[in-house]
Each structure stands twice: as C-alpha cells, then as structure tokens.
Design an enzyme around this catalytic site. Structure first.
Site, PDB file in Angstrom:
ATOM      1  N   LYS A  11       0.651  -1.265  -0.025  1.00  0.00           N
ATOM      2  CA  LYS A  11      -0.140  -0.094  -0.097  1.00  0.00           C
ATOM      3  C   LYS A  11       0.851   1.325   0.001  1.00  0.00           C
ATOM      4  CE  LYS A  11      -4.019  -2.295   2.290  1.00  0.00           C
ATOM      5  NZ  LYS A  11      -5.108  -2.182   3.203  1.00  0.00           N
ATOM      6  N   TYR A  51     -12.437  -2.557  -3.910  1.00  0.00           N
ATOM      7  CA  TYR A  51     -12.981  -2.728  -2.514  1.00  0.00           C
ATOM      8  C   TYR A  51     -14.131  -2.615  -2.427  1.00  0.00           C
ATOM      9  CZ  TYR A  51      -8.210  -2.820   0.024  1.00  0.00           C
ATOM     10  OH  TYR A  51      -6.986  -3.133   0.287  1.00  0.00           O
ATOM     11  N   ASN A 114      -2.075   0.475   6.867  1.00  0.00           N
ATOM     12  CA  ASN A 114      -1.769  -0.867   7.260  1.00  0.00           C
ATOM     13  C   ASN A 114      -0.800  -1.676   6.456  1.00  0.00           C
ATOM     14  OD1 ASN A 114      -3.672  -1.811   5.551  1.00  0.00           O
ATOM     15  ND2 ASN A 114      -4.651  -2.956   7.107  1.00  0.00           N
ATOM     16  N   HIS A 117      -2.093  -5.398   1.379  1.00  0.00           N
ATOM     17  CA  HIS A 117      -3.258  -6.061   1.341  1.00  0.00           C
ATOM     18  C   HIS A 117      -3.006  -7.676   0.889  1.00  0.00           C
ATOM     19  CE1 HIS A 117      -7.137  -7.603  -0.561  1.00  0.00           C
ATOM     20  NE2 HIS A 117      -6.460  -7.703  -1.659  1.00  0.00           N
ATOM     21  N   GLU A 128      -9.359 -10.886  -7.628  1.00  0.00           N
ATOM     22  CA  GLU A 128      -8.470  -9.976  -7.665  1.00  0.00           C
ATOM     23  C   GLU A 128      -7.404 -10.048  -8.666  1.00  0.00           C
ATOM     24  OE1 GLU A 128      -9.501  -9.110  -2.968  1.00  0.00           O
ATOM     25  OE2 GLU A 128      -7.512  -9.985  -3.363  1.00  0.00           O
TER      26      GLU A 128
HETATM   27  P1  RTP Z   1      -6.866  -6.011   3.252  1.00  0.00           P
HETATM   28  O1  RTP Z   1      -8.263  -6.476   2.465  1.00  0.00           O
HETATM   29  O2  RTP Z   1      -6.426  -4.720   2.796  1.00  0.00           O
HETATM   30  O3  RTP Z   1      -5.950  -7.134   2.894  1.00  0.00           O
HETATM   31  O4  RTP Z   1      -7.148  -6.130   4.674  1.00  0.00           O
HETATM   32  P2  RTP Z   1      -7.979  -7.051   5.622  1.00  0.00           P
HETATM   33  O5  RTP Z   1      -8.464  -8.424   4.689  1.00  0.00           O
HETATM   34  O6  RTP Z   1      -7.000  -7.475   6.659  1.00  0.00           O
HETATM   35  O7  RTP Z   1      -9.152  -6.306   6.289  1.00  0.00           O
HETATM   36  P3  RTP Z   1     -10.660  -6.092   5.457  1.00  0.00           P
HETATM   37  O8  RTP Z   1     -11.656  -6.448   6.539  1.00  0.00           O
HETATM   38  O9  RTP Z   1     -10.820  -6.645   4.272  1.00  0.00           O
HETATM   39  O10 RTP Z   1     -10.713  -4.274   5.121  1.00  0.00           O
HETATM   40  C1  RTP Z   1     -10.014  -3.788   4.300  1.00  0.00           C
HETATM   41  C2  RTP Z   1      -9.101  -2.517   4.581  1.00  0.00           C
HETATM   42  O11 RTP Z   1     -10.223  -1.400   5.229  1.00  0.00           O
HETATM   43  C3  RTP Z   1      -9.244  -0.859   6.284  1.00  0.00           C
HETATM   44  N1  RTP Z   1     -10.335  -1.255   7.621  1.00  0.00           N
HETATM   45  N2  RTP Z   1     -10.666  -0.244   8.369  1.00  0.00           N
HETATM   46  N3  RTP Z   1     -11.370   1.325  10.606  1.00  0.00           N
HETATM   47  C4  RTP Z   1     -11.686   0.124  10.438  1.00  0.00           C
HETATM   48  O12 RTP Z   1     -12.626  -0.663  11.259  1.00  0.00           O
HETATM   49  C5  RTP Z   1     -11.226  -0.726   9.261  1.00  0.00           C
HETATM   50  N4  RTP Z   1     -11.439  -2.025   9.201  1.00  0.00           N
HETATM   51  C6  RTP Z   1     -10.948  -2.216   8.014  1.00  0.00           C
HETATM   52  C7  RTP Z   1      -8.157  -1.480   6.665  1.00  0.00           C
HETATM   53  O13 RTP Z   1      -6.913  -0.819   6.000  1.00  0.00           O
HETATM   54  C8  RTP Z   1      -8.272  -2.965   5.934  1.00  0.00           C
HETATM   55  O14 RTP Z   1      -6.713  -3.297   5.343  1.00  0.00           O
HETATM   56 MG    MG Z   2      -9.642  -7.946   2.968  1.00  0.00          MG
END
Ligand code: RTP
Ligand code: MG
Length: 141
Positions: A11, A51, A114, A117, A128
């Site tokens: 990112k 997203y 963070n 991804h 994806e």
């Molecule tokens: P990613 O898709 O980016 O790999 O991350 P992830 O699976 O660990 O998390 P996901 O639930 O898919 O959420 C995508 C991205 O959204 C942001 N996020 N912010 N503020 C919040 O509560 C929150 N929850 C998710 C994070 O940057 C996450 O990577």
């Molecule tokens: Mg995710």
C-alpha cells in the site's frame, strides 16, 4: 498442499517508506514466488472497484482515499497454500494486534495505513488477480 496464487498489494504508506524490497524478501523466504508485478497509481474508480465488497462499510471512503494517496506495488504470489501463508506473513488488519515479526507489526502505522493487502481466499484471489493482470502477464515457474 495446494499450489495457489494470491494477490498482494504493498500500500502507499509502505511504498513511501521504501520497504518494497524488505517485504519481497519476506515473501521469498517463505517460499512464495513473485510471478507478476506492477507499480501503479490507482484511480479513484479502480480503488472503489477493488474494494467494492466494503462499499457500505463506514471506513470505505477513508480506505479509498488512502489507497489513491500514492503509488502501490501490486503482485501475484504463487506457492503452496499461498493465500493463508501470505495472510500469516501480513499479520492482523490492525497493526496493534499483529503478531511480532509480521509485515504489519513491523511496517504499519494504523488500521488505515496498514502496509499491505492480501486476498482472503482462493476464490477471491482469482477475481483480484484478474482485476489487475491479464493471464499472459503472470509467469508461473
Ligand atoms: P486487506 O483487504 O487490505 O488485505 O485487509 P484485511 O483483509 O486485513 O481487512 P478487511 O476487513 O478486508 O478491510 C480492508 C481494509 O479496510 C481497512 N479497515 N478499516 N477502521 C476500520 O475498522 C477498518 N476496518 C478495515 C483496513 O485498512 C483494511 O486493510
Ligand atoms: Mg480484506
């Protein structure tokens, strides 16, 4: 074990920190091969589309703004159990909860910024990968 592919995005925060190589080294040490890669400035439309599954979530707007705040490095990783292996290397979404030694523990500043991804399942990975790469741009070896 299943030979899988997964989509990885370094990112904008991690690209800005100049740690693309350090993150690639972790993939390689774990037996994941970089079989496609491109650096790209995402458009708003591309980030929203990528997203789209999160579009009703309260963090969606901030997530899109962050993902277009600078260039990202996008790659396809291939290896045994690549999806889960990559998720383990990344660590928890919130870096405060990420296990020591994971990419997010070491390079991420917040749940928004963070660092990386990774696809969350083999089926999601297919969608994806196709979002960013033509099949002719992926080089299995
Ligand atoms: P990613 O898709 O980016 O790999 O991350 P992830 O699976 O660990 O998390 P996901 O639930 O898919 O959420 C995508 C991205 O959204 C942001 N996020 N912010 N503020 C919040 O509560 C929150 N929850 C998710 C994070 O940057 C996450 O990577
Ligand atoms: Mg995710």
């Amino acid at each position: 074990m299943a030979l899988e592919r997964t989509l990885s995005i370094i990112k904008p925060d991690a690209v800005a920190k100049n740690v693309i190589g350090e993150i690639y080294a972790r993939f390689e040490k774990a037996g994941l091969k970089v079989v496609a890669a491109k650096q790209k400035q995402l458009s708003r439309q591309e980030a929203e589309g990528f997203y789209a599954v999160h579009k009703e979530r309260p963090f969606f707007k901030a997530l899109v703004e962050f993902m277009i705040s600078g260039p990202v490095m996008i790659q396809v990783l291939e290896g045994d159990n690549a999806v889960l292996k990559h998720r383990e290397l990344m660590g928890a979404t919130n870096p405060k909860e990420a296990a020591p030694g994971t990419i997010r523990a070491d390079f991420a500043d917040s749940i928004d910024a963070n660092a990386v991804h990774g696809s969350d399942a083999a089926e999601t990975a297919k969608v994806e990968i196709a979002y960013f790469f033509a099949e002719t741009e992926v080089h299995s070896r």
